[in-house]
Scaffold this motif. Structure first.
Motif, PDB file in Angstrom:
ATOM      1  N   LYS A   1       2.451  14.246  -9.171  1.00 47.38           N
ATOM      2  CA  LYS A   1       3.432  15.325  -9.324  1.00 47.38           C
ATOM      3  C   LYS A   1       3.840  15.482 -10.782  1.00 47.38           C
ATOM      4  O   LYS A   1       3.965  16.598 -11.290  1.00 47.38           O
ATOM      5  CB  LYS A   1       4.659  15.042  -8.464  1.00 47.38           C
ATOM      6  CG  LYS A   1       4.460  15.308  -6.997  1.00 47.38           C
ATOM      7  CD  LYS A   1       5.736  15.085  -6.224  1.00 47.38           C
ATOM      8  CE  LYS A   1       5.533  15.321  -4.747  1.00 47.38           C
ATOM      9  NZ  LYS A   1       6.770  15.067  -3.982  1.00 47.38           N
TER      10      LYS A   1
ATOM     11  N   GLU B   1       1.500   9.286  -5.846  1.00 47.17           N
ATOM     12  CA  GLU B   1       1.952  10.643  -5.569  1.00 47.17           C
ATOM     13  C   GLU B   1       2.937  11.119  -6.638  1.00 47.17           C
ATOM     14  O   GLU B   1       2.855  12.250  -7.111  1.00 47.17           O
ATOM     15  CB  GLU B   1       2.623  10.681  -4.193  1.00 47.17           C
ATOM     16  CG  GLU B   1       3.000  12.060  -3.732  1.00 47.17           C
ATOM     17  CD  GLU B   1       3.591  12.068  -2.341  1.00 47.17           C
ATOM     18  OE1 GLU B   1       4.382  12.982  -2.053  1.00 47.17           O
ATOM     19  OE2 GLU B   1       3.268  11.163  -1.558  1.00 47.17           O
ATOM     20  N   ALA B   2       3.843  10.234  -7.031  1.00 50.87           N
ATOM     21  CA  ALA B   2       4.807  10.593  -8.075  1.00 50.87           C
ATOM     22  C   ALA B   2       4.092  10.858  -9.395  1.00 50.87           C
ATOM     23  O   ALA B   2       4.433  11.795 -10.122  1.00 50.87           O
ATOM     24  CB  ALA B   2       5.830   9.477  -8.242  1.00 50.87           C
TER      25      ALA B   2
ATOM     26  N   ARG C   1       0.832  -1.209   0.000  1.00 52.51           N
ATOM     27  CA  ARG C   1       0.000   0.000   0.000  1.00 52.51           C
ATOM     28  C   ARG C   1       0.865   1.257   0.000  1.00 52.51           C
ATOM     29  O   ARG C   1       0.566   2.222  -0.697  1.00 52.51           O
ATOM     30  CB  ARG C   1      -0.925   0.008   1.221  1.00 52.51           C
ATOM     31  CG  ARG C   1      -2.181  -0.781   1.000  1.00 52.51           C
ATOM     32  CD  ARG C   1      -3.201  -0.521   2.107  1.00 52.51           C
ATOM     33  NE  ARG C   1      -3.789  -1.797   2.475  1.00 52.51           N
ATOM     34  CZ  ARG C   1      -3.444  -2.534   3.514  1.00 52.51           C
ATOM     35  NH1 ARG C   1      -2.531  -2.126   4.343  1.00 52.51           N
ATOM     36  NH2 ARG C   1      -4.031  -3.687   3.748  1.00 52.51           N
ATOM     37  N   ALA C   2       1.929   1.253   0.789  1.00 53.96           N
ATOM     38  CA  ALA C   2       2.815   2.410   0.847  1.00 53.96           C
ATOM     39  C   ALA C   2       3.478   2.639  -0.509  1.00 53.96           C
ATOM     40  O   ALA C   2       3.605   3.780  -0.972  1.00 53.96           O
ATOM     41  CB  ALA C   2       3.874   2.209   1.923  1.00 53.96           C
ATOM     42  N   GLU C   3       3.884   1.544  -1.155  1.00 50.63           N
ATOM     43  CA  GLU C   3       4.519   1.654  -2.470  1.00 50.63           C
ATOM     44  C   GLU C   3       3.532   2.209  -3.499  1.00 50.63           C
ATOM     45  O   GLU C   3       3.874   3.073  -4.298  1.00 50.63           O
ATOM     46  CB  GLU C   3       5.010   0.276  -2.904  1.00 50.63           C
ATOM     47  CG  GLU C   3       5.779   0.269  -4.199  1.00 50.63           C
ATOM     48  CD  GLU C   3       6.289  -1.116  -4.557  1.00 50.63           C
ATOM     49  OE1 GLU C   3       6.209  -1.455  -5.747  1.00 50.63           O
ATOM     50  OE2 GLU C   3       6.743  -1.832  -3.662  1.00 50.63           O
ATOM     51  N   GLN C   4       2.293   1.720  -3.458  1.00 47.00           N
ATOM     52  CA  GLN C   4       1.283   2.211  -4.397  1.00 47.00           C
ATOM     53  C   GLN C   4       0.976   3.683  -4.149  1.00 47.00           C
ATOM     54  O   GLN C   4       0.788   4.448  -5.098  1.00 47.00           O
ATOM     55  CB  GLN C   4       0.008   1.378  -4.272  1.00 47.00           C
ATOM     56  CG  GLN C   4       0.157  -0.012  -4.839  1.00 47.00           C
ATOM     57  CD  GLN C   4      -1.072  -0.864  -4.603  1.00 47.00           C
ATOM     58  OE1 GLN C   4      -1.908  -0.544  -3.766  1.00 47.00           O
ATOM     59  NE2 GLN C   4      -1.168  -1.965  -5.330  1.00 47.00           N
ATOM     60  N   ALA C   5       0.944   4.090  -2.881  1.00 48.97           N
ATOM     61  CA  ALA C   5       0.686   5.493  -2.560  1.00 48.97           C
ATOM     62  C   ALA C   5       1.825   6.368  -3.086  1.00 48.97           C
ATOM     63  O   ALA C   5       1.586   7.449  -3.623  1.00 48.97           O
ATOM     64  CB  ALA C   5       0.527   5.668  -1.060  1.00 48.97           C
ATOM     65  N   ALA C   6       3.057   5.894  -2.931  1.00 49.75           N
ATOM     66  CA  ALA C   6       4.208   6.660  -3.423  1.00 49.75           C
ATOM     67  C   ALA C   6       4.164   6.777  -4.942  1.00 49.75           C
ATOM     68  O   ALA C   6       4.446   7.847  -5.504  1.00 49.75           O
ATOM     69  CB  ALA C   6       5.504   5.997  -2.975  1.00 49.75           C
ATOM     70  N   GLU C   7       3.798   5.695  -5.608  1.00 41.24           N
ATOM     71  CA  GLU C   7       3.685   5.733  -7.072  1.00 41.24           C
ATOM     72  C   GLU C   7       2.593   6.707  -7.512  1.00 41.24           C
ATOM     73  O   GLU C   7       2.775   7.470  -8.464  1.00 41.24           O
ATOM     74  CB  GLU C   7       3.392   4.335  -7.622  1.00 41.24           C
ATOM     75  CG  GLU C   7       4.566   3.393  -7.574  1.00 41.24           C
ATOM     76  CD  GLU C   7       4.229   2.003  -8.063  1.00 41.24           C
ATOM     77  OE1 GLU C   7       3.089   1.779  -8.523  1.00 41.24           O
ATOM     78  OE2 GLU C   7       5.101   1.137  -7.986  1.00 41.24           O
TER      79      GLU C   7
END
Length: 77
Positions: free
Chosen positions: A48, A44-45, A36-42
């Motif tokens: 951006k 967000e990127a 989930r954290a990885e998907q959220a970071a993706e």
């Protein structure tokens, strides 16, 4: 063979032992949290990058509009 029937099939008795409940998260929960954290970071990127692309497109459109305005001023002068 009759005396072995409790060891096979549906009547088989599972060998169980009592183990203390582990504290904290299971391996699966840790894995899913990381996913989930990885998907959220993706996400967000990607957001951006999309915002940067939109800003670049807006700046390009503004520059084109300014160039047109300058060209009109020169042709009318």
């Amino acid at each position: 063979m009759f005396y072995l029937r409790g060891l096979v099939g549906k009547q088989a008795r599972l060998k169980t032992r009592f183990v203390a409940k582990r504290e904290g998260k299971t391996r699966h929960e840790i894995k899913m949290d990381a996913l989930r954290a990885e998907q959220a970071a993706e996400a967000e990127a990607a957001a951006k990058a999309e915002a940067a692309a939109a800003a670049a497109a807006a700046a390009e459109a503004e520059a084109a509009a300014n160039a047109e305005a300058e060209a009109e001023e020169e042709s009318s002068a």
